[in-house]
Design an enzyme around this catalytic site. Sequence first.
Site, PDB file in Angstrom:
ATOM      1  N   SER A  94     -62.018  22.071  59.941  1.00 30.50           N
ATOM      2  CA  SER A  94     -60.804  22.401  59.182  1.00 30.50           C
ATOM      3  C   SER A  94     -60.568  21.281  58.183  1.00 30.50           C
ATOM      4  O   SER A  94     -60.134  20.182  58.555  1.00 30.50           O
ATOM      5  CB  SER A  94     -59.605  22.544  60.121  1.00 30.50           C
ATOM      6  OG  SER A  94     -59.781  23.616  61.002  1.00 30.50           O
ATOM      7  N   LYS A 169     -57.120  29.029  57.161  1.00 33.79           N
ATOM      8  CA  LYS A 169     -56.890  28.113  58.282  1.00 33.79           C
ATOM      9  C   LYS A 169     -55.640  27.269  58.051  1.00 33.79           C
ATOM     10  O   LYS A 169     -54.849  27.040  58.971  1.00 33.79           O
ATOM     11  CB  LYS A 169     -58.101  27.207  58.489  1.00 33.79           C
ATOM     12  CG  LYS A 169     -57.923  26.195  59.627  1.00 33.79           C
ATOM     13  CD  LYS A 169     -57.614  26.871  60.956  1.00 33.79           C
ATOM     14  CE  LYS A 169     -57.254  25.870  62.063  1.00 33.79           C
ATOM     15  NZ  LYS A 169     -58.387  25.058  62.503  1.00 33.79           N
ATOM     16  N   LYS A 237     -53.181  16.275  60.487  1.00 32.38           N
ATOM     17  CA  LYS A 237     -54.127  16.283  59.370  1.00 32.38           C
ATOM     18  C   LYS A 237     -54.106  17.613  58.634  1.00 32.38           C
ATOM     19  O   LYS A 237     -54.088  17.671  57.396  1.00 32.38           O
ATOM     20  CB  LYS A 237     -55.529  15.982  59.906  1.00 32.38           C
ATOM     21  CG  LYS A 237     -56.652  16.043  58.879  1.00 32.38           C
ATOM     22  CD  LYS A 237     -57.378  17.385  58.884  1.00 32.38           C
ATOM     23  CE  LYS A 237     -58.045  17.667  60.204  1.00 32.38           C
ATOM     24  NZ  LYS A 237     -58.811  18.943  60.161  1.00 32.38           N
TER      25      LYS A 237
END
Length: 289
Positions: A94, A169, A237
Amino acid sequence: MKIGFIGLGVMGRPMAQHLIDAGHDLYLHRVKPVSNSLLKSGARACGSGAEVARSAEIVILMLPDTPDVEAVLFGDDGVAHGLDAGKLVIDMSSISPIATKDFAARIEALGCDYLDAPVSGGEVGAKAASLTIMVGGKPDIFERARPLFEKMGKNITLIGDVGNGQVAKVANQIVVALNIQAVSEALRFSKKAGADPSIVRKALMGGFAASRVLEVHGERMINETFEPGFRIRLHHKDISLALESARLLELMLPNTAMVHQLMNGALERGLGDKDHSALIKACSSNETS
């Protein structure tokens, strides 16, 4: 099929194991003691990303962040240095959608193909081979990779061109983060108001508030079992990626920014390596949760 796999973390290990169980030959890099079971299952350890690429037809990455993917692909003795024309790189990490497009262009310039295919479902989904897989790339290349995806996941969707898997995502992570925050606040409210949070959760699961987060993470919050399925540090993140992308798009995401601040607080409190359901601890401030 000969498959390279780099990134043998909490999710990468079971994903790689499913491919071995399906009869594929796996070539691994960055093998740590915790990953030795894969070698016992027949996988082979390689000394570099380039060696993996030379050995495999398809190279899969499952790494923590954008700089990790760039280093593994293009660093000294990285994957790009071992690729031959016609091979395929699949990044299931990701990372930044913008960086993904750049990485794809650099790999395609070598005569190879590229898919971004980030996943959702956490450690539970990885172990059960029930991951949601969001793919960006050309339709024919997607079909080439689909049999591998089907060994690791259930809900497999081609979103669009390269980079769009990462867009999906990021969108997923926004929804999950805000849902975790909502469940945290609801359970804290219930307890403070004198109701049993476990009974409230059970009641909510039968109504319109029901969600996978309420089902799984709600229970973790009540029991305070925060061993990581997906670490706060990694979700932080992903939310940082969402806000950086929003900045470039001149898009306002106020609630995403708020939950990002809560995650900052969780990191400050040393919760970064706990499951992201531990966000309730950051939400609790000076209260007991």
